[in-house]
Design a protein around this motif. Structure first.
Motif, short mmCIF file in Angstrom:
data_model
loop_
_atom_site.label_atom_id
_atom_site.label_comp_id
_atom_site.label_asym_id
_atom_site.label_seq_id
_atom_site.Cartn_x
_atom_site.Cartn_y
_atom_site.Cartn_z
N THR A 127 0.81 -1.22 0.00
CA THR A 127 0.00 0.00 0.00
C THR A 127 0.85 1.27 0.00
O THR A 127 0.34 2.35 -0.30
CB THR A 127 -0.92 0.02 1.23
N PHE A 128 2.13 1.15 0.35
CA PHE A 128 3.03 2.29 0.34
C PHE A 128 3.84 2.37 -0.96
O PHE A 128 4.81 3.10 -1.07
CB PHE A 128 3.99 2.23 1.54
N ARG A 129 3.43 1.54 -1.95
CA ARG A 129 4.07 1.49 -3.27
C ARG A 129 5.53 1.04 -3.20
O ARG A 129 6.36 1.47 -4.00
CB ARG A 129 3.96 2.85 -3.98
N CYS A 130 5.80 0.19 -2.22
CA CYS A 130 7.14 -0.39 -2.09
C CYS A 130 7.07 -1.85 -2.53
O CYS A 130 6.10 -2.55 -2.25
CB CYS A 130 7.61 -0.32 -0.64
N TRP A 131 8.12 -2.30 -3.23
CA TRP A 131 8.17 -3.70 -3.67
C TRP A 131 8.73 -4.55 -2.55
O TRP A 131 9.84 -4.30 -2.07
CB TRP A 131 9.02 -3.83 -4.93
N ASN A 132 7.97 -5.56 -2.13
CA ASN A 132 8.38 -6.46 -1.06
C ASN A 132 8.39 -7.90 -1.56
O ASN A 132 7.63 -8.27 -2.45
CB ASN A 132 7.42 -6.36 0.14
N VAL A 133 9.23 -8.71 -0.95
CA VAL A 133 9.35 -10.12 -1.34
C VAL A 133 8.14 -10.91 -0.87
O VAL A 133 7.68 -10.76 0.27
CB VAL A 133 10.64 -10.73 -0.76
N GLY A 134 7.62 -11.76 -1.76
CA GLY A 134 6.52 -12.65 -1.40
C GLY A 134 6.98 -14.08 -1.20
O GLY A 134 6.47 -14.79 -0.35
N ALA A 135 7.97 -14.52 -1.99
CA ALA A 135 8.47 -15.90 -1.89
C ALA A 135 9.72 -16.05 -2.74
O ALA A 135 10.02 -15.22 -3.60
CB ALA A 135 7.40 -16.89 -2.34
N HIS A 136 10.46 -17.16 -2.48
CA HIS A 136 11.64 -17.52 -3.26
C HIS A 136 11.51 -18.97 -3.72
O HIS A 136 10.89 -19.79 -3.04
CB HIS A 136 12.92 -17.44 -2.43
N PHE A 137 12.13 -19.29 -4.84
CA PHE A 137 12.37 -20.70 -5.17
C PHE A 137 13.64 -20.81 -6.00
O PHE A 137 14.04 -19.89 -6.69
CB PHE A 137 11.17 -21.36 -5.87
N PHE A 138 14.27 -21.98 -5.88
CA PHE A 138 15.59 -22.24 -6.42
C PHE A 138 15.50 -23.51 -7.25
O PHE A 138 15.11 -24.56 -6.73
CB PHE A 138 16.55 -22.43 -5.23
N ILE A 139 15.78 -23.46 -8.57
CA ILE A 139 15.60 -24.62 -9.44
C ILE A 139 16.87 -24.89 -10.25
O ILE A 139 17.65 -23.99 -10.52
CB ILE A 139 14.41 -24.43 -10.40
N ASN A 140 17.05 -26.17 -10.62
CA ASN A 140 18.27 -26.54 -11.33
C ASN A 140 18.13 -26.44 -12.84
O ASN A 140 19.11 -26.56 -13.57
CB ASN A 140 18.70 -27.96 -10.95
N ASN A 141 16.90 -26.22 -13.32
CA ASN A 141 16.70 -26.07 -14.76
C ASN A 141 15.46 -25.23 -15.00
O ASN A 141 14.41 -25.48 -14.40
CB ASN A 141 16.54 -27.44 -15.43
N GLU A 142 15.59 -24.25 -15.87
CA GLU A 142 14.47 -23.35 -16.11
C GLU A 142 13.63 -23.84 -17.28
O GLU A 142 13.98 -23.66 -18.44
CB GLU A 142 14.96 -21.93 -16.39
N ASN A 143 12.53 -24.51 -16.96
CA ASN A 143 11.55 -24.91 -17.96
C ASN A 143 10.17 -24.67 -17.38
O ASN A 143 10.00 -24.50 -16.17
CB ASN A 143 11.74 -26.37 -18.39
N ALA A 144 9.17 -24.66 -18.24
CA ALA A 144 7.83 -24.27 -17.82
C ALA A 144 7.27 -25.19 -16.73
O ALA A 144 6.63 -24.72 -15.78
CB ALA A 144 6.89 -24.25 -19.03
N ASN A 145 7.50 -26.50 -16.84
CA ASN A 145 6.95 -27.43 -15.86
C ASN A 145 7.56 -27.23 -14.47
O ASN A 145 6.85 -27.28 -13.46
CB ASN A 145 7.19 -28.88 -16.31
N THR A 146 8.86 -27.00 -14.43
CA THR A 146 9.54 -26.84 -13.14
C THR A 146 9.16 -25.52 -12.47
O THR A 146 8.87 -25.48 -11.27
CB THR A 146 11.06 -26.91 -13.32
N VAL A 147 9.15 -24.44 -13.24
CA VAL A 147 8.75 -23.15 -12.68
C VAL A 147 7.29 -23.19 -12.24
O VAL A 147 6.93 -22.69 -11.17
CB VAL A 147 8.96 -22.02 -13.72
N ALA A 148 6.43 -23.83 -13.05
CA ALA A 148 5.01 -23.94 -12.70
C ALA A 148 4.81 -24.74 -11.41
O ALA A 148 3.94 -24.41 -10.60
CB ALA A 148 4.24 -24.59 -13.84
N GLU A 149 5.61 -25.78 -11.22
CA GLU A 149 5.49 -26.58 -9.99
C GLU A 149 5.83 -25.75 -8.76
O GLU A 149 5.14 -25.83 -7.74
CB GLU A 149 6.42 -27.79 -10.08
#
Length: 214
Positions: A127-149
């Motif tokens: 609400t203060f127009r600041c960007w805040n972290v919502g979550a993190h994830f760490f993957i060994n290969n960038e593909n649609a199925n892995t990111v979607a999971e």
């Protein structure tokens, strides 16, 4: 009240009626810094070229034991893709994702280690127009199925995340993974539209324009 010495004068600023309260405790201020600590830790660990399981273990141990941050950690794998990853989120950040996640920015960090594991971070604008972290994830290969999971785990396991717009770079993989995670009207849900970052798109265009034809 002020004294005769200007260096000792104290000025008290009071809140205007009905204005937002910007007063935060020290613990709240420290909590805002935690995502940066975790991000830096991941980058440091992957730079050591340790095996991926060792990196995951180090991050999990540091986040849950050393800092006592209370992070929730979930490992996953995609058997048909032979890929795997780790989701780590904090309950306080998840509250922000639930409340402000209608507009989410997904950011990834590449080329930090020889194993080419990628760190993804979800940001929301409060609400203060600041960007805040919502979550993190760490993957060994960038593909649609892995990111979607990873996105599905965050959405279905940890919080009620209903996004209307997600800002991404020009990556087709990220766009596909978002469509897989947010099914839209066909599944009786709100449509989620992918917005492309103008900076990344322009950069890609310039690279294509300047490429030498072979």
């Amino acid at each position: 009240m002020t004294s005769g010495d200007p260096s000792l004068e104290v000025v008290q600023v009071e809140r205007y009626k009905n204005s937002p309260n910007h007063t935060h405790s020290l613990s709240e201020v420290d909590r805002l810094k935690w995502p940066k600590v975790i991000r830096s830790l991941v980058e440091i660990e992957v730079a050591k070229n340790y095996p991926p399981p060792a990196i995951t273990s180090a991050v999990k141990e540091y986040a849950t034991l050393e800092l006592d941050l209370g992070y929730l950690v979930k490992n996953f794998c995609i058997s048909q893709r032979s890929t795997k990853g780790t989701v780590f989120v904090h309950p306080e950040q998840l509250k922000k994702l639930e409340r402000h996640g209608w507009l989410t920015f997904i950011d990834s960090t590449h080329k930090t280690n020889r194993y080419d594991w990628r760190l993804f971070t979800l940001y929301v604008r409060d609400t203060f127009r600041c960007w805040n972290v919502g979550a993190h994830f760490f993957i060994n290969n960038e593909n649609a199925n892995t990111v979607a999971e990873a996105l599905t785990i965050i959405r279905n396991k940890y919080c009620y995340w209903s996004s209307r717009y997600i800002l991404a770079d020009h990556s087709n993989i990220e766009a596909k993974s978002i469509k897989k995670t947010f099914s839209g009207i066909d599944a009786g849900e709100q449509e989620c539209q992918v917005l492309l970052c103008v900076v990344h798109v322009m950069r890609m265009w310039m690279q294509k324009i300047n490429e030498k034809k072979t």
